[in-house]
Design a protein around this motif. Structure first.
Motif, mmCIF file in Angstrom:
data_model
loop_
_atom_site.group_PDB
_atom_site.id
_atom_site.type_symbol
_atom_site.label_atom_id
_atom_site.label_comp_id
_atom_site.label_asym_id
_atom_site.label_seq_id
_atom_site.Cartn_x
_atom_site.Cartn_y
_atom_site.Cartn_z
ATOM 1 N N LYS A 382 0.720 -1.306 0.077
ATOM 2 C CA LYS A 382 0.029 -0.129 0.050
ATOM 3 C C LYS A 382 0.607 1.261 0.020
ATOM 4 O O LYS A 382 0.700 2.229 -0.755
ATOM 5 N N ALA A 383 2.082 1.284 0.931
ATOM 6 C CA ALA A 383 2.650 2.291 0.757
ATOM 7 C C ALA A 383 3.338 2.550 -0.349
ATOM 8 O O ALA A 383 3.709 3.719 -0.989
ATOM 9 N N ILE A 384 4.124 1.520 -1.047
ATOM 10 C CA ILE A 384 4.674 1.705 -2.329
ATOM 11 C C ILE A 384 3.772 2.277 -3.437
ATOM 12 O O ILE A 384 3.966 3.214 -4.157
ATOM 13 N N SER A 385 2.553 1.837 -3.254
ATOM 14 C CA SER A 385 1.425 2.275 -4.460
ATOM 15 C C SER A 385 0.809 3.674 -4.165
ATOM 16 O O SER A 385 0.957 4.308 -4.989
ATOM 17 N N ASN A 386 0.639 4.002 -2.812
ATOM 18 C CA ASN A 386 -0.002 5.158 -2.612
ATOM 19 C C ASN A 386 1.135 6.425 -2.906
ATOM 20 O O ASN A 386 0.703 7.439 -3.198
ATOM 21 N N PHE A 387 2.542 6.279 -2.722
ATOM 22 C CA PHE A 387 3.419 7.053 -2.924
ATOM 23 C C PHE A 387 4.295 6.937 -4.095
ATOM 24 O O PHE A 387 5.298 7.881 -4.505
ATOM 25 N N SER A 388 3.709 6.162 -4.987
ATOM 26 C CA SER A 388 4.517 5.835 -6.624
ATOM 27 C C SER A 388 5.970 5.735 -6.295
ATOM 28 O O SER A 388 6.594 6.431 -6.794
ATOM 29 N N ILE A 389 6.397 4.903 -5.347
ATOM 30 C CA ILE A 389 7.947 4.766 -5.189
ATOM 31 C C ILE A 389 8.176 3.966 -6.325
ATOM 32 O O ILE A 389 7.884 2.816 -6.401
ATOM 33 N N LYS A 390 9.493 4.449 -6.742
ATOM 34 C CA LYS A 390 9.927 3.553 -8.069
ATOM 35 C C LYS A 390 10.997 2.905 -7.419
ATOM 36 O O LYS A 390 12.119 3.284 -6.878
ATOM 37 N N LEU A 391 10.881 1.466 -7.549
ATOM 38 C CA LEU A 391 11.970 0.561 -7.236
ATOM 39 C C LEU A 391 11.720 -0.849 -7.841
ATOM 40 O O LEU A 391 10.724 -1.054 -8.488
ATOM 41 N N ALA A 392 12.965 -1.444 -7.966
ATOM 42 C CA ALA A 392 12.800 -2.956 -8.609
ATOM 43 C C ALA A 392 11.812 -3.870 -7.947
ATOM 44 O O ALA A 392 11.345 -4.570 -8.451
ATOM 45 N N SER A 393 12.123 -3.638 -6.338
ATOM 46 C CA SER A 393 11.519 -4.707 -5.630
ATOM 47 C C SER A 393 11.450 -4.241 -4.306
ATOM 48 O O SER A 393 12.423 -3.444 -3.806
ATOM 49 N N PRO A 394 10.367 -4.648 -3.396
ATOM 50 C CA PRO A 394 10.510 -4.168 -2.119
ATOM 51 C C PRO A 394 11.671 -4.570 -1.343
ATOM 52 O O PRO A 394 11.997 -4.030 -0.147
ATOM 53 N N GLU A 395 12.221 -5.462 -1.883
ATOM 54 C CA GLU A 395 13.649 -6.078 -1.255
ATOM 55 C C GLU A 395 14.749 -5.253 -1.663
ATOM 56 O O GLU A 395 16.104 -5.621 -1.112
ATOM 57 N N SER A 396 14.538 -4.189 -2.653
ATOM 58 C CA SER A 396 15.804 -3.456 -2.713
ATOM 59 C C SER A 396 16.158 -2.806 -1.608
ATOM 60 O O SER A 396 15.416 -2.259 -0.733
ATOM 61 N N ASP A 397 17.391 -2.672 -1.640
ATOM 62 C CA ASP A 397 18.011 -1.652 -0.525
ATOM 63 C C ASP A 397 17.573 -0.096 -0.646
ATOM 64 O O ASP A 397 17.609 0.251 -1.603
#
Length: 511
Positions: A382-397
């Motif tokens: 939800k956090a990644i979606s709501n804030f449009s965080i650009k990343l390869a994966s939630p496991e990215s550093d």
């Protein structure tokens, strides 16, 4: 350097560099002349730092050609780069706080007299370099006692003591006041006049007109264009940096001012927070303006419980709350995105998932203290979606993300718990123009949700462009409050120097 003046001293052609899964540089061209300041521009992640690390020997290029002073270099390393006269002055200064100015300047290159260190020789050589730059510093002063601006001058002097002829400056003004920036620009102009080649990396595009001769623009690891700064306007530069035109530099959203969310009464916390009182409301962004050292950051730290408050009251939604430490603030719904997000806001070596999960373990665990993995996954998604965080994966550093996306993670972890007050301290420092707009949109998004948004910024155009109401501080006190329709840079500056003006008047009267 006179014999090289006007000639190319750095020629990088078709430079490629890849890391596992990422092509950081793709056939990049870069040219630097002796006696010029070249601005290297691009968004976070454009490849600027990687290119400069290739030039300075931190990374080896995969392919392409590199010439320095006409000599082709195949296997560059930091020692070889130093011998060739290449030096980097990093945004995050690498000073040993417990050593003197001279000891820092000659670290790793110490002067000896027999088996003993020759402090006298190092002090004399350091004094000579400092004098050549017209920097008034005692070589025996402990670096830890110096202001950031003076430490930066020591870094420049250190580079010149190694006979550096090519200087790379990475965000050199990010922590400086306007007066200190003027002093830095004076030194840059002096070095340029001496024939040094300077690479200037900055996201503060308004600075370019004062010192820059030419511009190189990168995007997504590729060379986009280069040319004389005088032949480019700012809209052209920004469009080439981001690949599109940015129509609104400061997007503003109109909201109806709602009920009072936060009220601070007579807050005192050390010398830099003295009798501070203010309120913030739903549907507004409250900006804090002032010069460096005015007490703005100290006020946010006291509100968040990082620094102990001596006296005062904090009221949230009409009820007095007690904040003795950050965990008290978090539980009450008051959260802070700190000025140094890498040091204080993120665990850069941990994944984005862990950064969002860790401060919210109290709501992610069941009564037995066992982490509910499904709940955490939903929270992170939800956090990644709501804030449009650009990343390869939630496991990215977290440290692998761009500056703007790191800032989003800092805010996202707090908003996972329905916070009522979000405080941003210098939220756009060190991030590019497109990422800045994303942060402004994020602040507007919180404002529309009825969350109290407070932010500190040293950039007056930013405060005027985003804030609905402005609190001005000087010397640890609030010296004025302005509605945005009444605010101007001149009025803010007048309030920001109120106590200084009084001191100047007092000195004049005594004289």
């Amino acid at each position: 350097m006179e014999q090289y003046k006007g000639e190319y001293i750095v020629e990088l052609e078709n430079i490629c560099k890849s890391f596992p899964g990422v092509k950081a540089l793709d056939n990049v061209h870069f040219h630097l002349k002796a006696g010029e300041v070249m601005a290297l521009l691009g968004e976070n992640g454009a490849g600027k730092s990687t290119l400069m690390k290739v030039l300075s020997g931190v990374h080896n290029k995969d392919s392409g050609t590199m010439k320095i002073f006409g000599q082709e270099i195949d296997n560059m390393n930091p020692k070889r780069a130093q011998e060739l006269g290449v030096a980097i002055i990093h945004q995050e200064l690498n000073m040993c706080q417990h050593l003197t100015v001279a000891e820092n300047m000659f670290l790793g290159r110490e002067r000896h007299k027999g088996v003993m260190l020759s402090q006298k020789e190092m002090n004399a050589e350091a004094a000579k370099v400092l004098k050549s730059l017209d920097i008034d510093l005692d070589p025996t002063t402990m670096v830890g006692s110096l202001q950031v601006s003076k430490q930066q001058m020591v870094e420049i002097a250190k580079a010149l003591s190694t006979n550096a002829r090519i200087l790379i400056m990475d965000e050199p003004t990010s922590a400086l006041t306007s007066k200190e920036i003027d002093e830095l620009f004076r030194i840059i102009r002096q070095l340029r006049a001496e024939g040094k080649g300077i690479v200037y990396i900055s996201h503060r595009l308004e600075e370019l007109q004062h010192i820059v001769d030419r511009v190189t623009i990168m995007r997504d690891g590729q060379f986009i264009t280069e040319g004389n700064f005088a032949d480019m306007d700012m809209s052209y530069i920004i469009a080439n940096m981001v690949g599109r035109e940015i129509k609104e530099k400061f997007p503003r959203v109109q909201c109806e001012k709602g009920k009072k969310v936060l009220e601070v009464k007579h807050l005192n916390a050390g010398r830099m927070v003295r009798d501070v009182s203010f309120s913030s409301y739903e549907g507004e962004i409250l900006g804090f303006a002032g010069l460096m050292g005015a007490g703005r950051t100290e006020t946010t730290r006291a509100l968040f419980g990082v620094d102990p408050k001596e006296s005062g009251e904090i009221w949230l939604d009409g009820k007095e709350i007690r904040i003795n430490n950050p965990m008290d603030a978090i539980r009450q719904g008051v959260v802070l995105a700190p000025e140094d997000r890498k040091k204080d806001g993120l665990c850069t070596k941990l994944s984005v998932r862990s950064n969002i999960e860790l401060p919210n373990l109290d709501i992610a665990c069941n009564k037995l203290g066992v982490v509910n993995r499904r709940k955490v996954s939903e929270m992170v998604k939800k956090a990644i979606s709501n804030f449009s965080i650009k990343l390869a994966s939630p496991e990215s550093d977290a440290g692998s993300l761009s500056g703007g996306n790191q800032q989003k993670v800092v805010v996202a972890k707090w908003l996972a718990r329905d916070s009522r007050v979000v405080i941003f301290d210098e939220p756009t420092r060190g991030i590019d123009v497109a990422a800045k707009v994303e942060i402004y949109n994020l602040m507007n998004q919180l404002k529309q949700q009825g969350i109290s948004v407070i932010f500190v910024s040293s950039e007056m155009p930013e405060v005027l462009g985003i804030a609905d109401r402005i609190i001005v501080m000087c010397d640890g006190r609030i010296t004025g409050e302005l509605d945005i329709q009444d605010a101007t840079q001149e009025r803010i500056l007048e309030l920001a120097t109120r106590f200084e003006s009084k001191l100047d008047a007092a000195d004049a009267a005594q004289a």
